[in-house]
Design an enzyme around this catalytic site. Structure first.
Site, PDB file in Angstrom:
ATOM      1  N   GLU A 159       0.818  -1.210   0.000  1.00 10.78           N
ATOM      2  CA  GLU A 159       0.000   0.000   0.000  1.00 10.78           C
ATOM      3  C   GLU A 159       0.853   1.263   0.000  1.00 10.78           C
ATOM      4  O   GLU A 159       0.501   2.256  -0.633  1.00 10.78           O
ATOM      5  CB  GLU A 159      -0.951  -0.003   1.201  1.00 10.78           C
ATOM      6  CG  GLU A 159      -2.056  -1.049   1.108  1.00 10.78           C
ATOM      7  CD  GLU A 159      -2.918  -0.877  -0.136  1.00 10.78           C
ATOM      8  OE1 GLU A 159      -2.963   0.239  -0.700  1.00 10.78           O
ATOM      9  OE2 GLU A 159      -3.543  -1.861  -0.561  1.00 10.78           O
ATOM     10  N   TYR A 166      -6.829   6.614   3.554  1.00 10.74           N
ATOM     11  CA  TYR A 166      -6.922   5.512   2.599  1.00 10.74           C
ATOM     12  C   TYR A 166      -6.103   4.302   3.057  1.00 10.74           C
ATOM     13  O   TYR A 166      -6.621   3.174   3.135  1.00 10.74           O
ATOM     14  CB  TYR A 166      -6.452   5.926   1.196  1.00 10.74           C
ATOM     15  CG  TYR A 166      -6.129   4.695   0.395  1.00 10.74           C
ATOM     16  CD1 TYR A 166      -7.157   3.896  -0.097  1.00 10.74           C
ATOM     17  CD2 TYR A 166      -4.816   4.255   0.240  1.00 10.74           C
ATOM     18  CE1 TYR A 166      -6.883   2.709  -0.763  1.00 10.74           C
ATOM     19  CE2 TYR A 166      -4.537   3.075  -0.416  1.00 10.74           C
ATOM     20  CZ  TYR A 166      -5.566   2.309  -0.915  1.00 10.74           C
ATOM     21  OH  TYR A 166      -5.299   1.127  -1.541  1.00 10.74           O
ATOM     22  N   ASP A 212      -9.687   5.551  -2.460  1.00  9.71           N
ATOM     23  CA  ASP A 212      -8.582   6.108  -3.230  1.00  9.71           C
ATOM     24  C   ASP A 212      -9.158   6.841  -4.447  1.00  9.71           C
ATOM     25  O   ASP A 212     -10.364   7.057  -4.545  1.00  9.71           O
ATOM     26  CB  ASP A 212      -7.629   4.989  -3.664  1.00  9.71           C
ATOM     27  CG  ASP A 212      -8.227   4.147  -4.764  1.00  9.71           C
ATOM     28  OD1 ASP A 212      -9.473   4.035  -4.815  1.00  9.71           O
ATOM     29  OD2 ASP A 212      -7.474   3.604  -5.594  1.00  9.71           O
TER      30      ASP A 212
END
Length: 374
Positions: free
Chosen positions: A39, A122, A140
């Site tokens: 991520e 996020y 996102d």
DNA sequence: CAACCGTGGAA
DNA sequence: TTTCCAAGGTT
């Protein structure tokens, strides 16, 4: 509203994901550390660009302890070329914080995750939902675009969008659902030329019905890129070593290494600026100022590099010293300055533009060649 | 809140 | 060649 809209959207998006999900390296196991690393790398960065970096990273730092034990310079070296280097520094710092404050276990709670450097709304939602199955949204750019079109809202308000998506996240497969929305946005509901003809939720899409898909979401006005000129000194010792300096931790390319450079002052000759960059980089403790002042900078060429928010032209010059400088030790690198042998360059994290300057310096080959460049 | 923070691939 | 912009976060 536990509506037919919600039920249909959940079902069709998950069906899409089950049928069309790409086989990505970080999807093979839901290990929190692996999810976290992926991520961080995926922030503002395409999947195709991340894959080779992720594979290499996992060989180099297989566990959170491996990362926490590493030097920040090794971390940045592994991140070299991926951009937004604060991500790497934040990830490294956060790994140490997890070990100190959380007993080495990555938190599952989004609000706790959110406290770690580099993790925002996020990323906290993504890690919590994907790695731990916490039913929380992960919004996102893809998700924002998808809902901008589904609702035909040109600019969805973040708080309301969050409520909307949160109400849709299923209790049983939150991570899959969040990834499904992103996968759908990345491969079907794309920014330009979306594939509405094979869209699984076409019948739910208000923008499609209204013929406004191409205008959703509304693009932000673009700003002009400021430009600047940097004079760069490739300072070469008789041994062939050259001088690198480390940039300050904050700001552009924080913590990365580079050839000494300085912004060219108004009215200043670029070659003079290159000499000034070399002298300033050497500091006050060396006796080589006079030697540098006597050397004629040889132009190697120019590199135009576009950053996220500015365009910089690097004007590179080779300066060859007559005498070998004193401090060669790698220990000197702790001072943010290092005389590097050509074979050791791979140990230093260099930004893209600096790698291009290095390539020019190698092509030039040294003494006697006078390529004036562009 | 708007500016800052990289890079490279696609159109 | 230029423009767009991608699984955002920090200040």
């Amino acid at each position: 509203m536990a509506s037919a809209f919600a039920d249909t959207l959940r079902r069709r998006i998950l069906e899409f994901y089950d049928a069309r999900a790409r086989d990505l390296p970080w999807r093979r196991e839901a290990d929190p550390y692996r999810v976290w690393v992926s991520e961080m790398m995926l922030q503002q960065t395409r999947v195709e660009a991340v894959i080779p970096y992720y594979e290499r990273w996992m060989r180099r730092f297989p566990t959170l302890d491996d990362l926490a034990d590493a030097d920040v310079d090794d971390v940045l070296r592994e991140w070299q070329g991926l951009g937004y280097y604060a991500r790497a520094r934040n990830l490294h710092r956060a790994a140490r914080l997890v070990r100190e404050r959380h007993d080495g276990r990555i938190p599952a709670d989004p609000e706790t995750l959110r406290q770690l450097p580099g993790i925002g709304d996020y990323t906290a939602g993504a890690i919590a939902s994907i790695a731990y199955g916490v039913p929380t949204p992960a919004i996102d750019g893809n998700v924002r675009r998808v809902f901008s079109r589904l609702l035909d809202d040109p600019d969805p308000a973040p708080a309301e969008l969050r409520r909307t998506v949160a109400a849709l996240v299923p209790e049983d497969r939150p991570g899959d659902f969040n990834q499904a929305l992103m996968e759908f946005g990345a491969t079907v509901c794309t920014p330009r030329s979306p594939a509405c003809d094979r869209c699984p939720v076409q019948t739910l899409c208000r923008a499609y019905a209204n013929g406004t898909v191409a205008e959703r979401p509304r693009p932000k006005p673009k700003k002009a890129l400021p430009e600047d000129d940097v004079a760069t000194a490739v300072l070469v010792a008789p041994s062939g070593r050259f001088l690198l300096t480390r940039r300050p931790e904050a700001g552009l390319l924080g913590g990365m290494w580079e050839f000494p450079g300085t912004t060219v002052r108004p009215g200043e000759r670029i070659a003079d600026a290159a000499r000034r960059a070399a002298i300033e980089a050497l500091g006050d403790t060396t006796g080589t100022h006079a030697a540098v002042a006597a050397v004629a900078p040889v132009p190697l060429g120019a590199v135009v590099h576009t950053f996220s928010h500015r365009r910089t032209t690097y004007h590179a010059f080779r300066l060859e010293l007559d005498n070998e400088p004193a401090n060669h030790d790698a220990a000197a690198s702790s001072a943010g300055r290092a005389w590097v042998a050509p074979g050791d360059i791979t140990g230093y994290a260099l930004p893209a533009a600096q790698l291009r300057i290095l390539a020019m310096a190698r092509e030039d080959g040294g003494s006697g060649r006078y390529d004036t460049g562009a």
